[in-house]
Design a protein around this motif. Sequence first.
Motif, mmCIF file in Angstrom:
data_model
loop_
_atom_site.group_PDB
_atom_site.id
_atom_site.type_symbol
_atom_site.label_atom_id
_atom_site.label_comp_id
_atom_site.label_asym_id
_atom_site.label_seq_id
_atom_site.Cartn_x
_atom_site.Cartn_y
_atom_site.Cartn_z
ATOM 1 N N ASP A 219 0.845 -1.191 0.000
ATOM 2 C CA ASP A 219 0.000 0.000 0.000
ATOM 3 C C ASP A 219 0.887 1.249 0.000
ATOM 4 N N THR A 220 0.244 2.396 0.034
ATOM 5 C CA THR A 220 1.028 3.626 -0.005
ATOM 6 C C THR A 220 1.496 4.029 1.396
ATOM 7 N N GLY A 221 2.131 5.169 1.521
ATOM 8 C CA GLY A 221 2.580 5.687 2.811
ATOM 9 C C GLY A 221 3.635 4.781 3.429
ATOM 10 N N TYR A 222 3.538 4.617 4.735
ATOM 11 C CA TYR A 222 4.543 3.809 5.422
ATOM 12 C C TYR A 222 4.646 2.383 4.852
ATOM 13 N N SER B 92 -2.629 5.965 -3.754
ATOM 14 C CA SER B 92 -3.983 5.907 -3.181
ATOM 15 C C SER B 92 -4.037 4.932 -2.018
ATOM 16 N N LEU B 93 -4.281 5.474 -0.839
ATOM 17 C CA LEU B 93 -4.375 4.642 0.351
ATOM 18 C C LEU B 93 -5.523 3.648 0.179
ATOM 19 N N GLY B 94 -5.283 2.388 0.483
ATOM 20 C CA GLY B 94 -6.305 1.350 0.373
ATOM 21 C C GLY B 94 -6.228 0.552 -0.913
ATOM 22 N N THR C 115 -0.182 -4.036 4.086
ATOM 23 C CA THR C 115 -0.956 -2.799 4.264
ATOM 24 C C THR C 115 -0.974 -2.379 5.724
ATOM 25 N N GLY C 116 -1.156 -1.081 5.966
ATOM 26 C CA GLY C 116 -1.452 -0.614 7.315
ATOM 27 C C GLY C 116 -2.922 -0.844 7.603
ATOM 28 N N ASP C 117 -3.318 -0.679 8.863
ATOM 29 C CA ASP C 117 -4.746 -0.834 9.169
ATOM 30 C C ASP C 117 -5.554 0.292 8.505
ATOM 31 N N GLY C 118 -4.982 1.490 8.446
ATOM 32 C CA GLY C 118 -5.679 2.607 7.795
ATOM 33 C C GLY C 118 -5.980 2.294 6.344
ATOM 34 N N GLY C 119 -5.060 1.667 5.655
ATOM 35 C CA GLY C 119 -5.267 1.279 4.265
ATOM 36 C C GLY C 119 -6.260 0.132 4.140
ATOM 37 N N PHE C 120 -6.173 -0.828 5.063
ATOM 38 C CA PHE C 120 -7.014 -2.029 4.971
ATOM 39 C C PHE C 120 -8.487 -1.688 5.190
ATOM 40 N N TYR C 121 -8.744 -0.716 6.099
ATOM 41 C CA TYR C 121 -10.146 -0.351 6.379
ATOM 42 C C TYR C 121 -10.919 0.016 5.113
ATOM 43 N N TYR C 122 -10.246 0.638 4.152
ATOM 44 C CA TYR C 122 -10.950 1.131 2.961
ATOM 45 C C TYR C 122 -11.811 0.063 2.273
ATOM 46 N N HIS C 123 -11.239 -1.133 2.103
ATOM 47 C CA HIS C 123 -11.906 -2.121 1.246
ATOM 48 C C HIS C 123 -12.072 -3.468 1.947
ATOM 49 N N VAL D 148 -1.420 -7.218 7.788
ATOM 50 C CA VAL D 148 -1.854 -5.903 8.271
ATOM 51 C C VAL D 148 -0.890 -5.431 9.356
ATOM 52 N N ASN D 149 -0.220 -4.335 9.077
ATOM 53 C CA ASN D 149 0.627 -3.681 10.084
ATOM 54 C C ASN D 149 -0.335 -2.851 10.949
ATOM 55 N N ASN D 150 -0.879 -3.510 11.982
ATOM 56 C CA ASN D 150 -2.026 -2.977 12.720
ATOM 57 C C ASN D 150 -1.566 -2.151 13.919
ATOM 58 N N ASN D 151 -1.325 -0.858 13.673
ATOM 59 C CA ASN D 151 -0.841 0.021 14.745
ATOM 60 C C ASN D 151 -1.926 0.985 15.235
ATOM 61 N N SER D 152 -3.176 0.677 14.915
ATOM 62 C CA SER D 152 -4.318 1.468 15.391
ATOM 63 C C SER D 152 -4.195 2.952 15.061
ATOM 64 N N GLY D 153 -3.797 3.244 13.850
ATOM 65 C CA GLY D 153 -3.751 4.647 13.454
ATOM 66 C C GLY D 153 -3.052 4.846 12.120
ATOM 67 N N PHE D 154 -3.088 6.095 11.683
ATOM 68 C CA PHE D 154 -2.340 6.512 10.498
ATOM 69 C C PHE D 154 -0.912 6.817 10.941
ATOM 70 N N GLN E 183 2.066 6.981 9.599
ATOM 71 C CA GLN E 183 2.933 7.898 8.867
ATOM 72 C C GLN E 183 2.642 9.354 9.222
ATOM 73 N N ASN E 184 1.393 9.628 9.594
ATOM 74 C CA ASN E 184 0.987 11.014 9.784
ATOM 75 C C ASN E 184 1.253 11.534 11.192
ATOM 76 N N LEU E 185 1.697 10.642 12.085
ATOM 77 C CA LEU E 185 1.859 11.020 13.487
ATOM 78 C C LEU E 185 2.851 12.168 13.663
HETATM 79 C C1 LIG Z 1 -6.786 8.231 -0.775
HETATM 80 C C2 LIG Z 1 -5.754 8.741 0.184
HETATM 81 N N1 LIG Z 1 -6.110 9.455 1.270
HETATM 82 C C3 LIG Z 1 -5.177 9.885 2.138
HETATM 83 C C4 LIG Z 1 -3.843 9.632 1.936
HETATM 84 C C5 LIG Z 1 -2.775 10.182 2.899
HETATM 85 N N2 LIG Z 1 -2.100 9.106 3.643
HETATM 86 C C6 LIG Z 1 -0.970 8.544 3.193
HETATM 87 S S1 LIG Z 1 -0.356 7.380 4.213
HETATM 88 C C7 LIG Z 1 -1.599 7.643 5.316
HETATM 89 C C8 LIG Z 1 -1.638 6.850 6.589
HETATM 90 C C9 LIG Z 1 -1.561 5.378 6.367
HETATM 91 O O1 LIG Z 1 -1.955 4.704 7.513
HETATM 92 P P1 LIG Z 1 -1.908 3.142 7.579
HETATM 93 O O2 LIG Z 1 -2.413 2.531 6.325
HETATM 94 O O3 LIG Z 1 -2.567 2.718 8.831
HETATM 95 O O4 LIG Z 1 -0.350 2.797 7.622
HETATM 96 P P2 LIG Z 1 0.753 3.269 8.688
HETATM 97 O O5 LIG Z 1 1.216 4.618 8.270
HETATM 98 O O6 LIG Z 1 0.103 3.313 10.036
HETATM 99 O O7 LIG Z 1 1.805 2.228 8.597
HETATM 100 C C10 LIG Z 1 -2.478 8.623 4.866
HETATM 101 C C11 LIG Z 1 -3.688 9.080 5.590
HETATM 102 C C12 LIG Z 1 -3.514 8.902 0.762
HETATM 103 N N3 LIG Z 1 -2.252 8.626 0.423
HETATM 104 N N4 LIG Z 1 -4.480 8.452 -0.064
#
Ligand SMILES: Cc1ncc(C[n+]2csc(CCOP(=O)(O)OP(=O)(O)O)c2C)c(N)n1
Length: 562
Positions: free
Chosen positions: A395-398, A422-424, A446-454, A472-478, A480-482
């Motif tokens: 997934d994207t982000g972390y 695109s997250l998710g 995927t992170g939990d934030g990404g997994f929730y989407y679908h 699922v890297n389940n850290n109960s939050g977003f 990367q954004n912390l």
């Molecule tokens: C559609 C969309 N919305 C918002 C974002 C911004 N965004 C990038 S990473 C991220 C947090 C990801 O959280 P999670 O999937 O739980 O992974 P973690 O960072 O906790 O490992 C967000 C909100 C994005 N990339 N795509």
Amino acid sequence: MSEQRSMNGAEWLAQALAGTGMTHVFFVESVLRRTLLALGDLGVTPVLAHSEKAAAYMADGYARIRRRPGVCMAQSVGAANLASGLQDAWLGRTPVIALTGRKEPSFQHRNAYQEIAHAPLFAAVTKFSTPVDTTAELPRLLRHAWRAALAETPRPTHLDFCGLQGDVIELGQTAEPTVIDPEARQIPAHRPVAASAEIERAAAALTAAQRVAIVAGDGAAASEAGPELLALAESLAAPVATTLGARGIIPTRHRLSAGVAGSYSAPPANRIVHGAELVLFVGCDTGDQVTLNWRVPAPGTPVVQIDANPSELGRSYPNTTGLLGDPKATLAALAQAIGRPVRDAGYAEEAARIVADWRATMAPLIESAGAPPRVERLCAEVTRALPSDAILVADTGYSGIWTGTMVELDGAGQTYLRAAGSLGWSFPASLGAKCAAPGRPVVCFTGDGGFYYHLAELETARRCGIAVIVIVNNNSGFGQNLTGVRRIAGNRPSRGEELVRFGPTDFTTVARSFGVRGIRVERAAEIAPALGEALRAGEPVVVDVVTDLEPRAPEPWAPVRP
Ligand SMILES: Cc1ncc(C[n+]2csc(CCOP(=O)(O)OP(=O)(O)O)c2C)c(N)n1
């Protein structure tokens, strides 16, 4: 030659798609029903998704693995959702063909229920989008949508059929041959080689410079240019960095591998690329992500750039010697022109030392035991468990940064796919990837934030027997954004955290409620057995790894601002 019998458009479309060797299409009801039934009769599985965006992501993952167009479909009111799902295919350069229905002309401009204009929705995410108003036009327009999607630069295309469910094609007849692409081309559809004068000029520039770094991009990966890239890197004693999307194009533990460069990177890659005297970009978009906002390499650095699309040459670095051609074919020609020059290995050795030193600093985290597990350890266990023919979908982000910096790939049979932003995206895309390569293990990270989407697609995975493994890297939050929310919250850090924290969810319970196997991991020692069980299962599995929100993923090295 026998004459083609006349058939209605639904039959034609089904036969034409099946004739390409397509095995799955992805859709949400109600659209092109007769076509879907006919596809089923021809052995092409229609995969019913729970949202149009997920259907688009599935077609995207499918197309990336097959290296040929994937198809997704939605009716009129689903068109906006489908278009939003094409954003990642556009950014990731995937040939997805979207098919939608649109109410007939007598409904237009009089407040039709459930419908807005489709053309603007698809304008930003397709390279070709057109109404289809008669069956007679269908063969020509589908062939063009197919050809355009595959042509450099591969990207989505769209056909908007007249009638809420695309009904128009059921009404008319056509006797056109049911062939879309007689050459059965894959990406890259063509392999042009740069002109020899350009190659000579580039070869001279590359051999004159002692410190050459290579940055290979998604275009190099799409061209399957790994072996040619490595051969040239060896000749030039040049370290190789990549975009995130080209992760694993060469073995990531090779002594010339510098890792992913840019903003989703560990420190070594940017230091190494920034230290180069000349940079060779190969199939690389030179956008903000891979160049750390155009700071790596530094502006003004001389560049040699190979790309199949002429408008990429010199786009971000004006001091560029351009080579217009397919990366694989052009690298081979360049390697031949360069031969085996005598090179000073000093820069390559320096780069290898930078990588080795960084790896040494990560070793304690990789080996860390206890609870909650560190993500570095999780990535090391993924590396160990990943079969030699596996597909890793991140997934994207972390999730992109963790896998792009900490999961090692063999540069041979393993494939890395990543969300282009695109997250998710990763979970539905992994389902599409598995449909394209049922014999290969597919692991989604995927992170939990990404997994929730679908999450609802767990039902699709079970119903259709699509055996992906979701970690699922389940850290109960977003996670990367912390850092960012804390920074803006100043002396009220907990208020910042509230913006990005979720409640604790046990995804194994969620999975089980869908009839999917779930394995919970709360301690580092449990990761390897869980991955082993998941890989042996032969069914969809969710591996829910409970981690902490605090630890930060590797951060890129950045040059000091002048
Ligand atoms: C559609 C969309 N919305 C918002 C974002 C911004 N965004 C990038 S990473 C991220 C947090 C990801 O959280 P999670 O999937 O739980 O992974 P973690 O960072 O906790 O490992 C967000 C909100 C994005 N990339 N795509």
